[in-house]
Every structure is written in C-alpha cells, then in structure tokens.
Motif scaffolding. Structure first.
Motif, PDB file in Angstrom:
ATOM      1  N   UNK A 225      18.194 -76.955 -18.308  1.00 54.45           N
ATOM      2  CA  UNK A 225      16.870 -76.432 -17.986  1.00 54.45           C
ATOM      3  C   UNK A 225      16.636 -76.470 -16.482  1.00 54.45           C
ATOM      4  N   UNK A 226      15.459 -76.048 -16.067  1.00 53.65           N
ATOM      5  CA  UNK A 226      15.182 -75.930 -14.645  1.00 53.65           C
ATOM      6  C   UNK A 226      15.181 -77.259 -13.910  1.00 53.65           C
ATOM      7  N   UNK A 227      14.683 -78.335 -14.535  1.00 57.35           N
ATOM      8  CA  UNK A 227      14.642 -79.640 -13.879  1.00 57.35           C
ATOM      9  C   UNK A 227      16.056 -80.188 -13.693  1.00 57.35           C
ATOM     10  N   UNK A 228      16.884 -80.037 -14.713  1.00 53.55           N
ATOM     11  CA  UNK A 228      18.281 -80.483 -14.589  1.00 53.55           C
ATOM     12  C   UNK A 228      18.999 -79.701 -13.504  1.00 53.55           C
ATOM     13  N   UNK A 229      18.723 -78.398 -13.411  1.00 49.69           N
ATOM     14  CA  UNK A 229      19.327 -77.583 -12.359  1.00 49.69           C
ATOM     15  C   UNK A 229      18.897 -78.094 -10.979  1.00 49.69           C
TER      16      UNK A 229
ATOM     17  N   UNK B  99      16.781 -67.456 -12.134  1.00 39.40           N
ATOM     18  CA  UNK B  99      17.432 -68.077 -13.283  1.00 39.40           C
ATOM     19  C   UNK B  99      16.418 -68.093 -14.430  1.00 39.40           C
ATOM     20  N   UNK B 100      16.662 -67.270 -15.461  1.00 47.18           N
ATOM     21  CA  UNK B 100      15.738 -67.191 -16.594  1.00 47.18           C
ATOM     22  C   UNK B 100      16.482 -66.624 -17.784  1.00 47.18           C
ATOM     23  N   UNK B 101      16.276 -67.264 -18.961  1.00 52.41           N
ATOM     24  CA  UNK B 101      16.960 -66.776 -20.154  1.00 52.41           C
ATOM     25  C   UNK B 101      16.269 -65.560 -20.753  1.00 52.41           C
ATOM     26  N   UNK B 102      15.033 -65.274 -20.321  1.00 53.51           N
ATOM     27  CA  UNK B 102      14.324 -64.077 -20.766  1.00 53.51           C
ATOM     28  C   UNK B 102      14.687 -62.929 -19.816  1.00 53.51           C
TER      29      UNK B 102
ATOM     30  N   UNK C  15      20.446 -62.194 -10.677  1.00 49.23           N
ATOM     31  CA  UNK C  15      19.867 -62.796 -11.868  1.00 49.23           C
ATOM     32  C   UNK C  15      20.943 -63.569 -12.615  1.00 49.23           C
ATOM     33  N   UNK C  16      20.623 -64.833 -12.999  1.00 47.42           N
ATOM     34  CA  UNK C  16      21.498 -65.653 -13.835  1.00 47.42           C
ATOM     35  C   UNK C  16      20.722 -66.024 -15.092  1.00 47.42           C
ATOM     36  N   UNK C  17      21.379 -65.994 -16.233  1.00 41.71           N
ATOM     37  CA  UNK C  17      20.695 -66.218 -17.512  1.00 41.71           C
ATOM     38  C   UNK C  17      20.664 -67.680 -17.935  1.00 41.71           C
ATOM     39  N   UNK C  18      21.298 -68.576 -17.159  1.00 38.01           N
ATOM     40  CA  UNK C  18      21.304 -69.998 -17.514  1.00 38.01           C
ATOM     41  C   UNK C  18      21.557 -70.822 -16.266  1.00 38.01           C
ATOM     42  N   UNK C  19      21.355 -72.132 -16.384  1.00 35.65           N
ATOM     43  CA  UNK C  19      21.606 -73.016 -15.252  1.00 35.65           C
ATOM     44  C   UNK C  19      23.076 -73.091 -14.911  1.00 35.65           C
TER      45      UNK C  19
ATOM     46  N   UNK D 184      27.569 -71.666 -11.174  1.00 35.31           N
ATOM     47  CA  UNK D 184      28.842 -70.971 -10.973  1.00 35.31           C
ATOM     48  C   UNK D 184      28.699 -69.908  -9.883  1.00 35.31           C
ATOM     49  N   UNK D 185      27.579 -69.178  -9.898  1.00 35.47           N
ATOM     50  CA  UNK D 185      27.383 -68.127  -8.886  1.00 35.47           C
ATOM     51  C   UNK D 185      27.189 -68.738  -7.502  1.00 35.47           C
ATOM     52  N   UNK D 186      26.540 -69.864  -7.422  1.00 41.20           N
ATOM     53  CA  UNK D 186      26.278 -70.503  -6.132  1.00 41.20           C
ATOM     54  C   UNK D 186      27.533 -71.080  -5.495  1.00 41.20           C
ATOM     55  N   UNK D 187      28.545 -71.307  -6.284  1.00 49.59           N
ATOM     56  CA  UNK D 187      29.786 -71.827  -5.711  1.00 49.59           C
ATOM     57  C   UNK D 187      30.395 -70.834  -4.719  1.00 49.59           C
TER      58      UNK D 187
END
Length: 647
Positions: A584-588, A532-535, A555-559, A564-567
């Motif tokens: 962000x990563x902590x919220x995820x 998971x990375x926006x870059x 690869x996922x571009x956002x949390x 959604x993919x993990x569902x």
C-alpha cells in the motif's frame, strides 16, 4: 424499722398528735376529779350539824348568797378549763397548724419553683419535709430527663433531612418539620390542623387514602404501613412531584398517630431521565460511529468513480470548443462537484477526530449543509434562501465541526417548520462585523416558547416531542463554537427562531480556491510525475490533469511496479493511493525512505477513506500532503505546485 433510721414522717406526726391528745386529756380528767371532790365537800358541809348551826348563826345577806356559794367551785373549774383550753390551742397551733400551713406553702413552692426555700419546722416534721423534698427532687430530675429527651427528639425531627409528617386518626396534620416545609412549600402554621389529604395528596389519590385510613381503623388491616411507597405528592404551587415514603403507626392516649417519612425524588428522577438521555445519546453516537466505520469502507469505492467523473468533466470543459458541449460539461462538473461535497459533508458527520482547524470558508460550510439537506427541505416544502457575503475571507476553523453545528440548526428549523401551514422559509445569511464572521439561521416557524429562551442551551433540555431529540444538540453546538473562541446565540426575531453563530477573525488569508485557479493558470510545468494507483481510471484522470500542465507522467498499478520503475528512471513527484492490494501507499513511503530518501519528501498521498480510524495516524506519521477524492484539477495542480515549492 432498722436502727439508726428515723421513723416515717407519718408515724412521727401521728405519735406527736397522740402525745398531745394525752397531754390535753389528762388535765381535763384531773379537773373533773377535782370537781367531783369539791362537790362531795359541799354536800358534806350541808349535812353536818356544826355547819348547819353555823349557817343558822350567819345572817343572810340576801337571797342569792347560798346559790353563789354553791357556784363558786363550778366557776373556778370553768375558768381553769378555759385557761387550759387556751394554752393547749396555742400549743396545737405552734406544733401542728403552723407547721402544716408552712408545709402546704412549701409544697406550692416546690410545684412552681426549681429550688424552693425549706420552712423552719419542729423536729417531728423534719422527716416529712425530707421525704417531700426527696420526692420533688426525683420528680424534677425525671421531668428534666423527659424534657431533654423530648428536646432531643424534637431536634432530630426538626433537623432531619427527610420530611417528617404526623397526623391523627382523623387525618388531621399534627406535625410538620422544616424539611417538610421545604419539600412541600407549606409552612407548619399553614398545614398543622388541616386535613392532610386536602393539602398534599393529589386529588386522584385522596379517595384511596381515606378508604385505607378507615379500613385500618375498623379492621386493623394495613396495606401500606411499614412499606416503601413511590408515588406523587402535591406541592403548594399545585404541581405534582415524585416522592418515596414510609408510614408508621404509634398508639397515643387511646388514639392512633400516623407518621410518614418522606423523601423528595425530583432530583433523582431528573438524574434518571438525564442518564436515560445520555444512554440514548451514547447509543446514537455508537450508531454514528458504526455508520462511519461502514461508510469509510464504502467511501473509497464511491469516491473513485466520483473522482473520475469530476476530473473528466473538468478536462472536457477545458477541451471542448463547441459552446453547447462546453456548457454540458460544465453542468456535469457542477453536479459531480455537488455530489462530492455531499459525500464529504455527510461523512464528516460521522467522523470521530479531535478539533483540526484549517482556513476554510464559512460560505462553503453553508453551501455544503444546504446541499446535504436540500432534498429533505424541498420534500417538506421549505424554501431555502442563501444570502452569502462573497467578500468574506477564509476563517480558521474546523469546518467539519462547524458544519455539524449548522446541520443541527437546520434540522431543528426543519422540524419546527413542519407545523407551519403556510409558506415555509429557511434563510441562511453570512457576513462580517467587528472582527467576527457570522452565519445566521432564521426560520418562520413558531419560535422558542416564551420563558424558555434561557434554558434551550442547557444539556438535555428540549422542547421537542419524545423521540424527536435528546436535548444535547444546542448545548454541544454552543460548546463547539466556544472552543473556536466564538459564540452561538438566540437572536430576537419577530417570527420564528433565529440563531447566530459567530467566529473570530484570527488573521488574513485569501480565498484558497481562487488562489488555486490563479496558480493553475500561471503556465506549464516541468518534471516527471509517477502516479501509483490500482484504479486505472483514477490514475488516467490524474495523468491527464498533470499532463495538461506540462508534466511528464508515468503510471504504475502497484507499489512493487513503482519500485521497479524507479530503479531505472528519475522522478520529481510521486502521487500514490493509500489503499492498494499488495504494497500500500504507506509501505511504499517507508521503502522509499530507505532506498530513495530524496524522493520520499516529494510524495503526496491519495485517499477517499479519511474516515477510517487507522488512516489519520498513518497520514500524521508520514507528514505528507494528502489529496482527498473526489478532487478537481485545480486541487491536483495546486498540490503539485506546493510540493515543488517546499522542495
């Protein structure tokens, strides 16, 4: 006089004297009267016929008989007068002369003795004796009070915390108390009686001192009397030191006495200098803190392209078949790796964090410091010689703190070598001995001045020119080494300065990077990894590294996209950037801990922003491993393998 009180002593003695004069005069007058009567009787006898006839009838015994007969009364009178005089002289001696002599002796005793013996005197002398005794008693009492007052004032002056110095109007020292002896280094015997200006006033003040003294004597105009002055004084050993003084003038026996109360401000001046240095050090610290906060924001943007460059270069090196291409890829990777180390080392200098000890290589610390200062050292014509013991195992330390110590030593050496006209050499040597590892920094500069070896580690002591240092580098560096159980020492060197920092070996641990490379070469891995990375480029590099090891990568571009993919898809490992727009990563991680608690423990955080003050607490809150940008492929695979082992 009032009734019941004795007459004054003078009146008593005067009355007694007059009385005895009367006693002497009256008998004398009586003898004179008797003499006159006898003379009359004799004259009448000569005129009487009866007597004349008798005289004629008496035979003359000789020629002198008539004369003798006429002299008998006078002889009797003289004898009586002589006897009376002897009696009265004896009385005069007993009543006046002897008491007077005894009184004089009493006066002499009273002058020299505290309790003189009172003489035995006639009653008429008693008032005089009482008055004399009373006068001398009052005099002794007043003299005792005066001596006590003088002793008290002397004790105050002698025991004063301030230096007290007095001089007469000729400028000669008349008083010099114990505090003055301690302040100026002279004893009272050395300076009392000497010209004040020649002893404790610096030469450049003496003319003004003498001119002011003369002006005050001639005109009475004073510019410094009664005011507080701050200036320099002259010590017995010749050095000048700061003082504060106040001068007062006291008339003494038609002359003037000048008294100065002096306070030594040497310690206060040193304290003020230390405060100024501390203020400067605090300002520098605040600048570093502000720079660190600024660089923390830049670090994320800077480390992203570095991560891409290092990752792609490593992958290209592995894929390339052509030796020339492979060599070029290796050069790119090495340059990128060096760039990454420089960024990490530079940013660690501004990092405000508690001591965090990890297993690190002392050789890596030395290499990182050289990489950071290499350009400046090269620009100053300084040749750096690295003598690193490749067999050294990692040691438990805070690599950032030890790196700061090494950088401080190297910067000091660079400044010292700037005055060397010939070849300039800086040598870094590592090794191990007797349960310790050491790193020695040696230069061929001027070295530490003789006699200052024991002071260079004192706080705020520096031999550098003003503006080139605060004097806290070496003291802080030694404190850091001692926190690690090690030591920083100045070694004996034939030329230049040589500092040796040592760290204790607290355990055994193999080389971390070589372990990672070995682990990376163990074989292919299985499992699904979510990145998971926006870059996109950073995510693509990570995906290629993990894919090359056998992982299935998504690869996922956002949390939100990751959730959604993990569902609908299973996941074994999850790598997430900490700073992303939206979630962000902590919220995820917090969301996954509620929705997918099993996966929350198989996560790793990715960041190039570890310097931010709010990042470290968040990493500590999660307890997750962290992959710091820029990274090498073996570091990524090592982290993935460690997460798998922990699960």
């Amino acid at each position: 006089m009032s009734q019941g009180k004795p007459d004054p002593a003078g009146c008593q003695v005067g009355k007694g004297y007059r009385r005895w004069c009367i006693y002497i005069t009256l008998p004398l007058f009586a003898w004179v009267v008797i003499l006159a009567v006898l003379e009359a009787v004799v004259l009448r006898g000569q005129a009487s016929p009866l007597l004349a006839g008798q005289d004629a009838a008496i035979p003359h015994a000789g020629l002198l008989s008539p004369v003798s007969w006429h002299l008998v009364p006078y002889g009797l009178i003289l004898l009586a007068l002589w006897a009376t005089l002897l009696v009265y002289l004896q009385v005069l001696r007993r009543k006046f002369i002897t008491p007077a002599l005894r009184l004089v002796d009493y006066l002499q005793q009273a002058c020299h003795q505290q309790e003189p013996v009172e003489p035995v005197l006639p009653a008429m002398w008693k008032p005089t004796l009482d008055i004399i005794a009373e006068c001398f008693g009052k005099h002794r009492e007043a003299l005792g009070k005066l001596k006590a007052d003088e002793a008290f004032k002397r004790a105050v002056v002698d025991n004063s915390m301030m230096a007290v110095i007095s001089m007469n109007q000729q400028g000669v020292v008349t008083e010099f108390n114990r505090a003055a002896e301690q302040v100026f280094g002279f004893s009272a015997g050395q300076i009392v009686g000497q010209d004040l200006a020649d002893m404790i006033i610096p030469e450049h003040y003496r003319a003004a001192h003498r001119a002011g003294l003369l002006r005050f004597l001639l005109t009475g105009q004073a510019r410094v009397i009664g005011t507080h002055l701050e200036l320099n004084a002259l010590h017995a050993d010749g050095h000048e030191f700061p003082i504060e003084l106040t001068i007062f003038v006291t008339p003494v026996d038609q002359n003037l006495s000048y008294t100065a109360f002096v306070a030594d401000h040497s310690q206060r001046k040193r304290a003020e200098e230390q405060v100024a240095q501390q203020r400067e050090a605090l300002l520098q610290s605040e600048k570093l803190s502000a720079m660190g906060a600024l660089l923390a924001g830049v670090a994320h943007e800077l480390n992203n392209p570095l991560a891409i460059l290092m990752g792609r270069a490593a992958l290209l090196e592995d894929k390339a078949k052509d030796p020339e291409v492979k060599a070029d890829a290796e050069r790119i990777r090495i340059a990128a790796d060096r760039c990454g180390r420089i960024v990490k080392t530079f940013l660690s200098m501004a990092r405000q964090k508690p001591v965090e000890r990890k297993w690190s290589s002392l050789n890596d610390v030395a290499t990182g410091a050289v990489d950071l200062l290499n350009y400046n050292l090269r620009s100053d014509g300084i040749e750096v010689a690295l003598e690193l013991d490749t067999g050294l195992p990692p040691v438990e330390m805070d690599a950032d703190k030890i790196g700061q110590v090494l950088l401080n030593l190297m910067v000091n050496a660079q400044q010292a070598l700037s005055t060397v006209s010939g070849a300039r050499t800086l040598r870094l040597k590592t090794g191990g001995v007797a349960g310790h590892q050491y790193l020695q920094v040696t230069d061929n500069g001027m070295g530490v001045p003789e006699g200052l070896e024991g002071r260079i580690f004192e706080p705020f002591f520096t031999t550098k020119k003003e503006g080139m240092g605060t004097g806290i580098g070496l003291s802080v560096s030694r404190a850091i080494l001692r926190e690690h159980g090690g030591e920083l020492t100045l070694e004996n060197s034939k030329s230049g300065a040589s500092f040796k920092l040592s760290l204790p070996l607290t355990g055994q641990k193999g080389s971390g990077r070589s372990d990672r490379r070995t682990r990376h070469s163990d074989g292919q891995h299985e499992g699904t990894v979510l990145i998971v990375d926006d870059e996109q480029e950073v995510a693509a590099v990570l995906a290629d590294i993990l894919s090359s090891a056998g992982y299935a990568v998504h690869v996922a571009s956002s949390g939100d996209a990751a959730l959604h993919w993990l569902e609908n898809n299973p996941c074994d490992l999850l790598f997430t950037d900490m700073r992303m727009p939206g979630m962000d990563g902590i919220t995820l991680w917090r969301t996954l801990r509620e929705r997918h608690p099993g996966l929350a423990g198989h996560m790793a955080l990715i960041t190039g922003d570890t310097l931010s003050a709010n990042i470290a607490p968040l990493i500590a809150e999660t307890g997750l491993p962290c992959l710091e940008k820029p990274f090498l492929p073996e570091e990524v695979l090592q982290l993935a393998a460690r997460i798998e082992d922990n699960s």
